[in-house]
Enzyme design. Structure first.
Site, PDB file in Angstrom:
ATOM      1  N   LYS A   1       4.735  -3.397  -9.740  1.00 47.08           N
ATOM      2  CA  LYS A   1       4.088  -2.193  -9.202  1.00 47.08           C
ATOM      3  C   LYS A   1       4.915  -0.939  -9.489  1.00 47.08           C
ATOM      4  O   LYS A   1       4.383   0.069  -9.955  1.00 47.08           O
ATOM      5  CB  LYS A   1       3.875  -2.360  -7.686  1.00 47.08           C
ATOM      6  CG  LYS A   1       3.237  -1.171  -7.002  1.00 47.08           C
ATOM      7  CD  LYS A   1       2.521  -1.559  -5.728  1.00 47.08           C
ATOM      8  CE  LYS A   1       3.454  -1.846  -4.576  1.00 47.08           C
ATOM      9  NZ  LYS A   1       4.000  -0.625  -3.935  1.00 47.08           N
TER      10      LYS A   1
ATOM     11  N   GLY B   1       2.807   5.182  -1.211  1.00 43.15           N
ATOM     12  CA  GLY B   1       3.951   6.074  -1.038  1.00 43.15           C
ATOM     13  C   GLY B   1       4.605   6.399  -2.365  1.00 43.15           C
ATOM     14  O   GLY B   1       5.049   7.531  -2.597  1.00 43.15           O
TER      15      GLY B   1
ATOM     16  N   ARG C   1       3.264   8.877   7.059  1.00 43.12           N
ATOM     17  CA  ARG C   1       4.595   8.566   6.529  1.00 43.12           C
ATOM     18  C   ARG C   1       5.351   9.844   6.138  1.00 43.12           C
ATOM     19  O   ARG C   1       4.744  10.844   5.742  1.00 43.12           O
ATOM     20  CB  ARG C   1       4.463   7.599   5.343  1.00 43.12           C
ATOM     21  CG  ARG C   1       3.888   6.261   5.793  1.00 43.12           C
ATOM     22  CD  ARG C   1       3.710   5.294   4.646  1.00 43.12           C
ATOM     23  NE  ARG C   1       4.986   4.930   4.038  1.00 43.12           N
ATOM     24  CZ  ARG C   1       5.088   4.228   2.911  1.00 43.12           C
ATOM     25  NH1 ARG C   1       4.000   3.837   2.276  1.00 43.12           N
ATOM     26  NH2 ARG C   1       6.263   3.927   2.428  1.00 43.12           N
TER      27      ARG C   1
ATOM     28  N   GLN D   1      12.205   6.293  -4.452  1.00 44.79           N
ATOM     29  CA  GLN D   1      11.108   7.263  -4.544  1.00 44.79           C
ATOM     30  C   GLN D   1      11.665   8.681  -4.521  1.00 44.79           C
ATOM     31  O   GLN D   1      11.231   9.541  -5.289  1.00 44.79           O
ATOM     32  CB  GLN D   1      10.118   7.043  -3.396  1.00 44.79           C
ATOM     33  CG  GLN D   1       9.405   5.695  -3.504  1.00 44.79           C
ATOM     34  CD  GLN D   1       8.497   5.404  -2.326  1.00 44.79           C
ATOM     35  OE1 GLN D   1       8.476   6.149  -1.350  1.00 44.79           O
ATOM     36  NE2 GLN D   1       7.750   4.318  -2.417  1.00 44.79           N
TER      37      GLN D   1
ATOM     38  N   ASP E   1      11.444  -4.439   0.090  1.00 42.51           N
ATOM     39  CA  ASP E   1      10.027  -4.790   0.213  1.00 42.51           C
ATOM     40  C   ASP E   1       9.803  -6.246   0.601  1.00 42.51           C
ATOM     41  O   ASP E   1       8.662  -6.647   0.851  1.00 42.51           O
ATOM     42  CB  ASP E   1       9.305  -4.520  -1.114  1.00 42.51           C
ATOM     43  CG  ASP E   1       9.186  -3.020  -1.387  1.00 42.51           C
ATOM     44  OD1 ASP E   1       9.206  -2.235  -0.423  1.00 42.51           O
ATOM     45  OD2 ASP E   1       9.080  -2.653  -2.570  1.00 42.51           O
TER      46      ASP E   1
ATOM     47  N   ARG F   1       7.356  -2.167   9.706  1.00 41.40           N
ATOM     48  CA  ARG F   1       7.433  -3.601   9.362  1.00 41.40           C
ATOM     49  C   ARG F   1       8.320  -4.400  10.317  1.00 41.40           C
ATOM     50  O   ARG F   1       8.191  -5.619  10.384  1.00 41.40           O
ATOM     51  CB  ARG F   1       7.899  -3.777   7.910  1.00 41.40           C
ATOM     52  CG  ARG F   1       6.792  -3.410   6.951  1.00 41.40           C
ATOM     53  CD  ARG F   1       7.130  -3.656   5.509  1.00 41.40           C
ATOM     54  NE  ARG F   1       5.941  -3.428   4.702  1.00 41.40           N
ATOM     55  CZ  ARG F   1       5.946  -3.160   3.399  1.00 41.40           C
ATOM     56  NH1 ARG F   1       7.091  -3.086   2.742  1.00 41.40           N
ATOM     57  NH2 ARG F   1       4.815  -2.982   2.755  1.00 41.40           N
TER      58      ARG F   1
HETATM   59  C1  S3P Z   1       9.563   2.026  -4.583  1.00 41.12           C
HETATM   60  C2  S3P Z   1      10.639   2.258  -3.784  1.00 41.12           C
HETATM   61  C3  S3P Z   1      10.787   1.703  -2.428  1.00 41.12           C
HETATM   62  C4  S3P Z   1       9.820   0.562  -2.176  1.00 41.12           C
HETATM   63  C5  S3P Z   1       8.437   0.851  -2.683  1.00 41.12           C
HETATM   64  C6  S3P Z   1       8.470   1.129  -4.168  1.00 41.12           C
HETATM   65  C7  S3P Z   1       9.509   2.642  -5.920  1.00 41.12           C
HETATM   66  O1  S3P Z   1      10.517   2.716  -1.484  1.00 41.12           O
HETATM   67  O2  S3P Z   1       9.788   0.245  -0.802  1.00 41.12           O
HETATM   68  O3  S3P Z   1       7.584  -0.246  -2.434  1.00 41.12           O
HETATM   69  O4  S3P Z   1       8.708   2.195  -6.763  1.00 41.12           O
HETATM   70  O5  S3P Z   1      10.289   3.578  -6.157  1.00 41.12           O
HETATM   71  P1  S3P Z   1      11.697   3.710  -0.983  1.00 41.12           P
HETATM   72  O6  S3P Z   1      12.104   4.499  -2.152  1.00 41.12           O
HETATM   73  O7  S3P Z   1      11.055   4.555   0.069  1.00 41.12           O
HETATM   74  O8  S3P Z   1      12.759   2.814  -0.441  1.00 41.12           O
END
Ligand code: S3P
Length: 461
Positions: free
Chosen positions: A42, A117, A145, A192, A341, A372
């Site tokens: 993903k 997100g 969020r 992120q 995750d 969670r």
């Molecule tokens: C992700 C970063 C993670 C993860 C999310 C995917 C990404 O979030 O929990 O499912 O693809 O950069 P955070 O950056 O908020 O930890």
């Protein structure tokens, strides 16, 4: 949910679950056996479609995850003038006709990130660099969020942001424009946030630098060089990006490995159910994603890597998993970002292990698709587990699960799948309400789970 989205995600979860979806799971009647390939990663699918859209030239992507989250990202770029050709009906292969860093058009409507997100936070960086204003929103979960973690740095780079709670809550309007590079010290270990700043840095004048409190998944740093944009990581962990002024579509297709987060559900299920013996094929083995397998191994899980290789800039391997009796463990806080995750399914494993499982310094779990810590604690306790909840983690005294209950996944895909795994070793079935969100990250979960031998099905009607 729009008719368009229904058409685009023609998977079994989608058609069965217009009303929220009830999954009926467990107990397992046989061991898990066989080989499966779970869908594409993903995180990498989001990044691939973003960089391909912003590149000069045409990029072919294979192994794309056609989950709702990634389709939301693809749709945002289509709404801004990028042409995307789907090369198969499953939407795992696509050709993206990039418009270049300066080629996006102002969207005519509101951009919808759905449940994702990653989509909204990374796109905040992209939109901050555009010479137009655009508004993003999301579903009820995403609208709760926190977004300040990304709106703060892009504001410092020069973008103007309107949004609820001073730019912390969706919908947000990003007034993009001329950005200047910053040195950003991120307070939260979040890929992120890091990726948002790096993407905004593509449009900024000067060198963008960033430090994070703990290393997080580095797919953005690994993928940007495939598009001709170097990213340097110093020995002290500081990440540096000096924009070259353009991204260039790679000559070779971008291949996306199978998602280790999706694989973790079947790895835990096979570990828990007696006599199981399965192989999960072509799984991404990035060490910043595989904290779950280290934690499971520390609980006495047995995973053997086969056919190790490299796809693009990412390691892959087949993972051979056999049943083992698990023991509890105290999770090393340094492993938390690498397994962020997978804690729902690790909590499921912990509830069936001998001894105590203790997790701390994981408060980020409270701001995922659901809280969670709270939602898993509620669901596992309803199934008979002994769980103490803390602001930043849990203590689970494992042993057995009664099941024979109905639990609420609260629209969180990973809670629904984690409880389906836990139910395999419960004394009686568990029905899991509000499970339709599985389609956001793992279309085809139920079909693959059944193929391996798990006892799980969508409730009729
Ligand atoms: C992700 C970063 C993670 C993860 C999310 C995917 C990404 O979030 O929990 O499912 O693809 O950069 P955070 O950056 O908020 O930890």
């Amino acid at each position: 949910m729009s008719g368009l989205r229904n058409m685009e995600t023609a998977c079994e979860e989608q058609s069965v679950n217009a009303d929220g979806g009830v999954l009926v799971a467990g107990p397992a009647s046989r061991a898990l056996k066989g080989r499966v390939t779970v869908p594409g990663d993903k995180s990498m699918s989001h990044r691939a479609v973003m960089l391909a859209s912003l590149a000069d030239g045409t990029t072919e992507i294979h192994g794309f995850l056609p989950g709702e989250d990634n389709l939301a990202t693809a749709r945002m770029f289509m709404d801004m003038g990028v042409e995307i050709e789907w090369l198969n009906s499953e939407k795992t292969s696509l050709r993206v006709h990039g418009v270049g860093l300066r080629g996006l058009k102002q969207p005519s409507g509101i951009l919808d990130a759905g449940n994702s997100g990653t989509c909204v936070r990374l796109m905040t960086g992209v939109l901050a660099g555009q010479p137009f204003s655009s508004t993003m929103t999301g579903d009820a979960s995403l609208r709760q969020r926190p977004m300040k973690r990304v709106t703060d740095p892009v504001r410092r780079m020069g973008a103007l942001i309107d949004g609820g709670d001073d730019g912390n809550l969706l919908p947000i309007t990003v007034h993009g424009g001329a950005l200047k590079a910053i040195h950003y010290v991120s307070e939260v270990a979040s890929a992120q946030v890091k990726s948002c700043v790096l993407l905004a840095g593509l449009f900024a004048e000067g060198e963008t630098t960033l430090v994070e409190p703990r290393p997080t998944r580095d797919h953005t740093e690994r993928m940007l060089p495939l598009f001709g944009q170097p990213v340097h990581v110093d020995t002290d962990g500081m990440i540096r990006l000096t924009p070259t002024g353009k991204l260039t579509a790679p000559k070779d297709p971008v291949y996306i490995p199978a998602d280790p987060s999706s694989a973790s559900f079947f790895a835990v299920a096979a570990t828990l159910v007696a006599d199981s013996d399965i192989v999960l094929e072509r799984i991404g083995m990035n060490p910043l994603r595989n904290g779950w397998s280290r934690i499971l191994a520390g609980m006495n899980g047995q995973m053997e890597l086969q056919n190790e290789g490299v796809v693009g800039e990412e390691a892959v391997a087949d993972i051979h998993v056999v049943h083992r009796r698990l023991t509890g463990v105290q999770v090393n806080p340094a492993d938390v970002p690498d397994a962020i995750d997978e804690f729902p399914v690790l909590f499921a494993a912990a509830s069936l292990a001998d001894g105590e499982f203790v997790l701390s310094e994981a408060e980020e779990l409270r701001v995922k698709e659901s809280d969670r810590i709270a939602v898993m604690a509620r669901a596992l306790m309803a199934a008979g587990a002994d769980v103490d909840e803390y602001p930043d983690g849990v203590r689970i005294k494992g042993g057995a699960l009664n099941g024979g209950c109905s639990v609420d996944a609260e629209g969180d895909h990973r809670i629904a799948m984690a409880m389906a795994v836990a139910a395999q070793c419960a004394d009686a079935a568990i029905s899991i309400r509000n499970a339709a969100a599985i389609a956001t990250s793992f279309p085809g979960f139920v079909v693959l789970a059944q193929r391996l031998g798990m006892n799980v099905r969508w409730q009729d009607g």
